[in-house]
Structure formats: C-alpha cells, structure tokens
Write an enzyme that holds these catalytic residues in place. Structure first.
Site, PDB file in Angstrom:
ATOM      1  N   ASP A 167       3.275  -4.300   8.008  1.00 49.89           N
ATOM      2  CA  ASP A 167       1.931  -3.494   8.192  1.00 49.89           C
ATOM      3  C   ASP A 167       0.764  -4.572   7.642  1.00 49.89           C
ATOM      4  O   ASP A 167       0.440  -5.564   6.842  1.00 49.89           O
ATOM      5  CB  ASP A 167       2.152  -2.640   6.585  1.00 49.89           C
ATOM      6  CG  ASP A 167       0.770  -2.439   6.073  1.00 49.89           C
ATOM      7  OD1 ASP A 167      -0.163  -2.612   6.870  1.00 49.89           O
ATOM      8  OD2 ASP A 167       0.546  -1.675   4.874  1.00 49.89           O
ATOM      9  N   LYS A 172     -10.878  -1.393  10.449  1.00 42.67           N
ATOM     10  CA  LYS A 172     -10.801  -2.226   9.538  1.00 42.67           C
ATOM     11  C   LYS A 172     -10.646  -3.688  10.991  1.00 42.67           C
ATOM     12  O   LYS A 172     -10.909  -4.468   9.741  1.00 42.67           O
ATOM     13  CB  LYS A 172      -9.550  -2.322   8.898  1.00 42.67           C
ATOM     14  CG  LYS A 172      -9.022  -1.094   7.810  1.00 42.67           C
ATOM     15  CD  LYS A 172      -7.844  -1.334   6.979  1.00 42.67           C
ATOM     16  CE  LYS A 172      -7.426  -0.417   6.069  1.00 42.67           C
ATOM     17  NZ  LYS A 172      -7.799   0.174   5.201  1.00 42.67           N
ATOM     18  N   GLN A 205      -4.961  -5.327   7.000  1.00 46.47           N
ATOM     19  CA  GLN A 205      -5.456  -5.900   6.297  1.00 46.47           C
ATOM     20  C   GLN A 205      -5.726  -7.787   6.730  1.00 46.47           C
ATOM     21  O   GLN A 205      -6.102  -8.537   6.497  1.00 46.47           O
ATOM     22  CB  GLN A 205      -4.926  -6.356   4.565  1.00 46.47           C
ATOM     23  CG  GLN A 205      -5.313  -4.840   3.623  1.00 46.47           C
ATOM     24  CD  GLN A 205      -6.767  -4.240   3.425  1.00 46.47           C
ATOM     25  OE1 GLN A 205      -7.794  -4.903   3.707  1.00 46.47           O
ATOM     26  NE2 GLN A 205      -7.061  -2.815   3.434  1.00 46.47           N
ATOM     27  N   HIS A 258       0.669  -1.039   0.029  1.00 46.97           N
ATOM     28  CA  HIS A 258       0.225   0.368   0.143  1.00 46.97           C
ATOM     29  C   HIS A 258       1.142   1.129   0.059  1.00 46.97           C
ATOM     30  O   HIS A 258       2.070   0.979   0.448  1.00 46.97           O
ATOM     31  CB  HIS A 258      -1.319  -0.350   0.922  1.00 46.97           C
ATOM     32  CG  HIS A 258      -1.752   1.022   1.230  1.00 46.97           C
ATOM     33  ND1 HIS A 258      -2.147   3.188   1.956  1.00 46.97           N
ATOM     34  CD2 HIS A 258      -2.728   1.225   1.121  1.00 46.97           C
ATOM     35  CE1 HIS A 258      -2.652   2.218   2.062  1.00 46.97           C
ATOM     36  NE2 HIS A 258      -3.772   1.882   1.774  1.00 46.97           N
ATOM     37  N   CYS A 316      -4.553   2.473  -3.752  1.00 52.67           N
ATOM     38  CA  CYS A 316      -3.262   2.679  -3.032  1.00 52.67           C
ATOM     39  C   CYS A 316      -2.493   2.135  -3.384  1.00 52.67           C
ATOM     40  O   CYS A 316      -1.570   1.943  -1.676  1.00 52.67           O
ATOM     41  CB  CYS A 316      -3.591   3.688  -1.406  1.00 52.67           C
ATOM     42  SG  CYS A 316      -5.130   5.065  -1.405  1.00 52.67           S
TER      43      CYS A 316
HETATM   44  N1  PLP Z   1      -1.961  -0.538   4.665  1.00 52.19           N
HETATM   45  C1  PLP Z   1      -2.440  -1.748   4.337  1.00 52.19           C
HETATM   46  C2  PLP Z   1      -1.997  -2.594   3.396  1.00 52.19           C
HETATM   47  C3  PLP Z   1      -3.781  -0.567   3.608  1.00 52.19           C
HETATM   48  O1  PLP Z   1      -4.812  -1.532   2.942  1.00 52.19           O
HETATM   49  C4  PLP Z   1      -3.909   0.527   4.425  1.00 52.19           C
HETATM   50  C5  PLP Z   1      -5.355   0.925   4.422  1.00 52.19           C
HETATM   51  O2  PLP Z   1      -6.037   0.438   3.021  1.00 52.19           O
HETATM   52  C6  PLP Z   1      -3.434   1.325   4.848  1.00 52.19           C
HETATM   53  C7  PLP Z   1      -2.241   0.807   4.980  1.00 52.19           C
HETATM   54  C8  PLP Z   1      -3.428   2.252   5.761  1.00 52.19           C
HETATM   55  O3  PLP Z   1      -4.551   2.487   6.734  1.00 52.19           O
HETATM   56  P1  PLP Z   1      -4.562   3.793   6.624  1.00 52.19           P
HETATM   57  O4  PLP Z   1      -5.533   4.951   5.828  1.00 52.19           O
HETATM   58  O5  PLP Z   1      -5.809   3.317   7.846  1.00 52.19           O
HETATM   59  O6  PLP Z   1      -4.226   4.649   8.090  1.00 52.19           O
END
Ligand code: PLP
Length: 435
Positions: free
Chosen positions: A230, A256, A233, A153, A394
């Site tokens: 990270d 999430k 998900q 992401h 993203c």
């Molecule tokens: N990392 C991953 C894999 C994500 O799917 C997301 C959000 O879709 C993020 C980071 C960013 O999360 P946030 O927007 O809650 O900070």
C-alpha cells in the site's frame, strides 16, 4: 533551522542500510535544486482561513493541486474530451492518447517495466479490494494466513479480513516497537507455509514510519508468498522503484500525489497480473461475449470494466509529470528538512507526547497533548488557520498499540515552509498554555 538540525537525509541512511534506490538518485539528491518556489503553483495554498494565512498540514489526508494539473484537466474537458478506446474519431483518439499517456506516466513514476503493468482504479481502497477479490480469492483458503503490519490503514485491513472471514483464513499482524517500527524478527517468525499473502504499507499514514519493505518483501518472496504494498503515503514523498523493491503489487491514490480524487493505480508484476481472474464484468474488459461464454482481455484492460475516470487519469498524469519535473530527490530532501524541524518543534513542548518516533520516517508527526482532547486541539489550530487532522486516521490498531484512540496529525508536503512549521509550533504552544 534550529541548532543540531543539519539535514540528515533519510535516503542516505537508507542507502547505507543497503536499500536500493533508483539509479542516479543519490547523485541527483546531492545536486537537488530548491523546490520552495513551486509553492506558487498551488492556488489553494494562497488564501486566508479564519483570518490567518492557511497552513495546510493535512497532506496525508489529501494534497492540493498545482496549476499544471488544473490546466491539464480543463484543457482535456474543453478540447479533447471523449470516451476512450471506442469511437474511431479524432476526439476519441486524443482522449485515448491522453488516458494511455497517463498510464505511461504512472509506469515511469513507479519504475514498472511497461505501462501494461498499470491498472487504473478509483484509489488505494478500490485497488486493495480488487486484489483481495482476485489474488486473494485465488490464493487464500481455509486455515491460510495473511500477514500484515499493526500500522496498516483500514483500507489494507478490512478487505483482507472480509476475505479471510469468508474462506476461513486469518490475519496475522506484525507487532511494532515503541518507536512505531515493525519488528523484523517477529515478522520473520510469522511467515509460514500457511502464509499466502503479505500486505504492507510502505509508509504508515498514522505515524509516518517508513517500513523496511525491501527486506520484508525479500523474505516473503523467498518463501513464494505474494506481496501487496500500500503505497498511498509513499509515492508523493519517496522515490519508488517497484522492480528494485521486488513487490508483486503496489497500489496508490492520485489525490495524495497532487492529482485529482477518483483515480489511483495498481502496479502488478506482468507475470502475476496475467494469472489473475477478472474482478468486475462489463464493457472494455472482454475479448468476446456470447450468452454461453465470455473470454477476457489481457491486463490491464481485463481489470478496467466500464468507462474509466478519464479526466481524472489525465490529471494524475499531469501531477506525475509535475513531481518528476521537480525531481523526487529535491522533494525528498526538502521534506526531510521540514520533518526534522517539525519533530524539533514538538519535542520542545513538554505536554506533547509524540506517537511514533521511528528513525526512518516521512514528515508526519502524530501526537497527543496532556489533558486536551485531540479534536479540541485540532479545532484550536484551525482557528489559527492551521489544518491538521485529529481522529483515528483510519488506523485504529496502530493508535491502540500506543494506548490512544485518537491523535493529532500534522503531515507535510514539499510545498510547506519552515515558517509554517514555526507558526504551527508557536500556535500549539499558545494553545497548550491556554492562551
Ligand atoms: N492506505 C493508506 C496508507 C492511506 O493513508 C490511505 C488514505 O488515507 C488509504 C490507504 C486509502 O486511500 P483512498 O481513501 O484514497 O482510497
């Protein structure tokens, strides 16, 4: 369930492949109860959109909130609300207990050794920025390298890229194969004496791939390289045991995992967290301040300057207690079944091209429809009451690996149903046929 779709629990395959799962997980999974009734706990799922029952297949973007989360937040604001850690009065004590109770819940969810290893942040994005600014600034210098996967992401690319550009380091992406799985041999070849940090998604938001992070972490740590995972998900869909994984840092967002927006957490291994400098300065993160010099609190307070998002932390604690009450094994088993069904529905439509078909995946399907713009497909599905995401999610490098700029993404949670998957398949077939 369609023929040939016997539930093939991915976590049983993972266990056979030698991945560690939390103690007792397999036994619990086999005995897992039915969580379908829990759908009734989510008020937002029971509404009509565009004249049809809402089908919420946008869970990778965010998840809906169960009644216990809504109630916990209301109760907190109605009864216990105060700033934390400061006042010596009853409500301050209650609010502090509720906030710290949420930290303990996060520690339990992730299998951390103690709540002191949990730092509250606004979400995954803020967590990774904090780590880039502290861990990154301490470790990365000119000529150094940060290894990450092609599936990341943007939240796990851009903060590292900003750091790399400012110090003269560079990012080294690990390639993925045609199925959307990272190539372990290429990863091994990228690790070198110049690698300072490995930053990996546990699960890809764009493709649904579950990365083999356990061997990837082990390979990095054998070379003394710090690893940031990270988990945005992963936490709502997979059992996570940070100690079994061996990760130095694991980051996720509350929204999430059925909690509110504005709150997330970083797990940091105690010995590593203790070495990091502070990030933001201000109240609550200090031991002593003079105009000449400040000494800082121990973690986690060192990283929580200012008034935190107390009510949201309380909501996150309630969300975690809720999923742990249902049981991650039961949730995982249900989603595995739904994920197989979803892929079967899509594979049955000739003009649909699936993007990402890795064997080890969560219930996420990314696809394009021949001759149709993804936003048009998304809009047409919305007309049927079905919420999916269309766009780049993203994760532009991940989609470009497959020669597309955008895709349609259907992402499920345990509260979705087989009937919804069939409705989605039937609606998409009608849209593809132009009816
Ligand atoms: N990392 C991953 C894999 C994500 O799917 C997301 C959000 O879709 C993020 C980071 C960013 O999360 P946030 O927007 O809650 O900070």
């Amino acid at each position: 369930m369609s023929e040939g779709l016997a539930p093939a629990y991915y976590f049983l395959d993972a266990a056979r492949a030698g991945a560690s799962l939390p103690r007792g997980f397999l036994e619990q999974a086999r005995a897992a109860g039915d969580v379908t009734g829990a759908r009734a706990d989510f008020p937002a799922l029971h509404q009509q959109v565009n004249g049809r029952p809402l089908v919420w297949f946008d869970n990778a973007a965010t998840t809906h909130k169960p009644r216990p989360v809504l109630d916990a937040m209301t109760r907190f604001y109605e009864r216990d609300y105060s700033n934390v850690h400061r006042g010596a009065h009853t409500l301050a004590a209650r609010a502090t207990d509720a906030y710290e109770g949420a930290r303990a819940a996060v520690a339990q969810l992730l299998g951390a050794s103690s709540a002191e290893e949990i730092v509250f942040v606004r979400g995954t994005t803020e967590g990774i920025n904090l780590l880039a600014a502290t861990l990154g600034r301490s470790l990365v210098g000119p000529g150094d390298e940060i290894v990450l996967s092609t599936l990341e992401h943007h939240a796990n690319i851009v903060p590292w890229q900003m750091l790399a550009q400012s110090v003269g380091a560079r990012l080294r992406p690990v390639p993925v194969d045609e199925s959307g799985q990272v190539q372990l041999d290429a990863y091994a070849a990228l690790l070198s004496d110049r690698t300072r940090i490995v930053a990996l998604s546990h699960v890809s938001n764009a493709l649904g791939t579950v990365l083999p992070i356990e061997p990837m972490i082990a390979m990095a740590r054998a070379r003394g390289i710090r690893v940031v995972v990270d988990g945005a998900q992963a936490v709502a869909h997979l059992p996570v045991d940070v100690r079994a994984l061996g990760a130095d840092f694991y980051v996720f967002s509350g929204h999430k995992i059925f909690g509110p927006t504005g709150i997330g957490a970083i797990y940091g291994r105690r010995d590593v967290l203790a070495t990091l400098p502070p990030w933001q300065g201000g109240g609550s993160m200090i031991r002593d301040v003079t105009f000449e010099h400040t000494t800082y609190s121990e973690p986690p307070a060192r990283f929580e300057a200012g008034t935190p998002s107390i009510g949201d932390a309380v909501g996150l604690g309630a969300a975690i207690r809720y999923v742990m009450g249902l049981g991650m094994p039961a949730i995982a088993a249900r989603e595995d079944r739904l994920g197989h069904l979803l892929m079967a529905e899509l594979s049955d439509i000739p003009s649909v091209r699936l993007i990402g078909t890795a064997a080890h995946r969560v219930a996420v399907a990314s696809f394009v429809v021949e001759g149709r713009r993804t936003e048009d497909v998304g809009r047409a599905l919305d007309g049927c009451g079905i919420a999916v995401r269309s766009g780049h999610h993203c994760a532009q490098p991940a989609l470009r690996r497959f020669g597309v700029e955008t895709s349609v993404r259907a992402s499920l949670a345990f509260y979705n149903t087989e009937e919804e998957v069939h409705t989605f398949g039937a609606s998409l077939r009608r849209i593809v046929r132009g009816r």
